[in-house]
Design an enzyme around this catalytic site. Sequence first.
Site, short mmCIF file in Angstrom:
data_model
loop_
_atom_site.label_atom_id
_atom_site.label_comp_id
_atom_site.label_asym_id
_atom_site.label_seq_id
_atom_site.Cartn_x
_atom_site.Cartn_y
_atom_site.Cartn_z
CE LYS A 85 5.20 -3.67 -3.35
NZ LYS A 85 5.22 -4.03 -1.92
NE ARG A 123 -0.77 -1.97 -2.21
CZ ARG A 123 0.42 -1.36 -2.31
NH1 ARG A 123 0.69 -0.61 -3.36
NH2 ARG A 123 1.33 -1.51 -1.38
NE ARG A 131 10.25 1.70 3.70
CZ ARG A 131 9.38 1.11 2.89
NH1 ARG A 131 9.78 0.65 1.72
NH2 ARG A 131 8.13 0.96 3.22
NE ARG A 142 6.62 4.30 2.87
CZ ARG A 142 6.30 3.31 2.04
NH1 ARG A 142 7.13 2.98 1.07
NH2 ARG A 142 5.19 2.64 2.20
NE ARG A 144 2.69 -0.09 4.58
CZ ARG A 144 3.98 0.12 4.87
NH1 ARG A 144 4.31 0.61 6.05
NH2 ARG A 144 4.91 -0.15 4.00
P1 ADP Z 1 4.19 -0.80 0.58
O1 ADP Z 1 4.09 -1.79 -0.51
O2 ADP Z 1 5.52 -0.82 1.26
O3 ADP Z 1 3.06 -0.87 1.58
P2 ADP Z 1 3.71 1.49 -1.28
O4 ADP Z 1 4.68 2.60 -1.37
O5 ADP Z 1 3.55 0.61 -2.47
O6 ADP Z 1 4.11 0.69 0.03
O7 ADP Z 1 2.25 2.09 -0.93
C1 ADP Z 1 2.06 2.97 0.15
C2 ADP Z 1 0.56 3.25 0.35
O8 ADP Z 1 0.02 3.88 -0.81
C3 ADP Z 1 -0.33 2.03 0.56
O9 ADP Z 1 -0.33 1.56 1.90
C4 ADP Z 1 -1.69 2.59 0.14
O10 ADP Z 1 -2.26 3.42 1.13
C5 ADP Z 1 -1.33 3.47 -1.04
N1 ADP Z 1 -1.40 2.71 -2.31
C6 ADP Z 1 -0.35 2.43 -3.13
N2 ADP Z 1 -0.77 1.72 -4.20
C7 ADP Z 1 -2.10 1.56 -4.06
C8 ADP Z 1 -3.11 0.90 -4.82
N3 ADP Z 1 -2.82 0.24 -5.96
N4 ADP Z 1 -4.39 0.92 -4.36
C9 ADP Z 1 -4.70 1.56 -3.23
N5 ADP Z 1 -3.81 2.18 -2.45
C10 ADP Z 1 -2.52 2.19 -2.85
#
Ligand code: ADP
Length: 191
Positions: A13, A88, A127, A133, A144
């Site tokens: 994404k 989400r 990654r 990360r 996740r």
């Molecule tokens: P990925 O899609 O690879 O899991 P992101 O960088 O989008 O990683 O998100 C990393 C973390 O940030 C998520 O696992 C969550 O803990 C938090 N997070 C990101 N966006 C949201 C959201 N919209 N609602 C709740 N938590 C979020």
Amino acid sequence: MRLIIMGPPGAGKGTQAKFIAEHFAIPAISTGDIFRANVSQGTELGVEAKRYMDAGEYVPDEVTNLMVRNRIDEPDAEPGFLLDGYPRTLAQVEELDGMIKHTGHALDAVVVLTVDQDEVVERLLQRAETDGRADDTADVIRRRQEIYGEETAPLIEVYRDRGLLIEVDGLGEIGDVTQRIFDALDVVPQS
Ligand code: ADP
């Protein structure tokens, strides 16, 4: 142009969001990036978010909603934005509807990147080696993916019912995926 990019962890994404945002000259707003920036700056929000992120759990809706509301109120997001990682949860969908309605605009499209689970685990573990990360460990990746399936995958049907969904195969070369997204988006009228 008001867009959302969705997909399971590791779908690419963030990578694609940059190209799309650049093309439409709108900011790519990544909730994950904003949380990570706060974590590294040690802000109050960062301290709160880190507890959830490190475990692969979602940060509570109230915290995330307020953060996004403030971000899309910034002047650069006035002509539009691309959201990466938000909404989400179903509650976040509702919240976002309110935020966009308030500005007198509408959502134009929701791009979903479809990928194979095993393939993305490989990508994420790679990654982990380059980016380090904290949440790219095998256990946290599994959590996740699980929470994505429970909380976020249902959003796909919500946006499909609204006629906004664009599904794009996220496997293959980065440039090929970008081209597929652009081909699909060209049919979306600009607002
Ligand atoms: P990925 O899609 O690879 O899991 P992101 O960088 O989008 O990683 O998100 C990393 C973390 O940030 C998520 O696992 C969550 O803990 C938090 N997070 C990101 N966006 C949201 C959201 N919209 N609602 C709740 N938590 C979020």
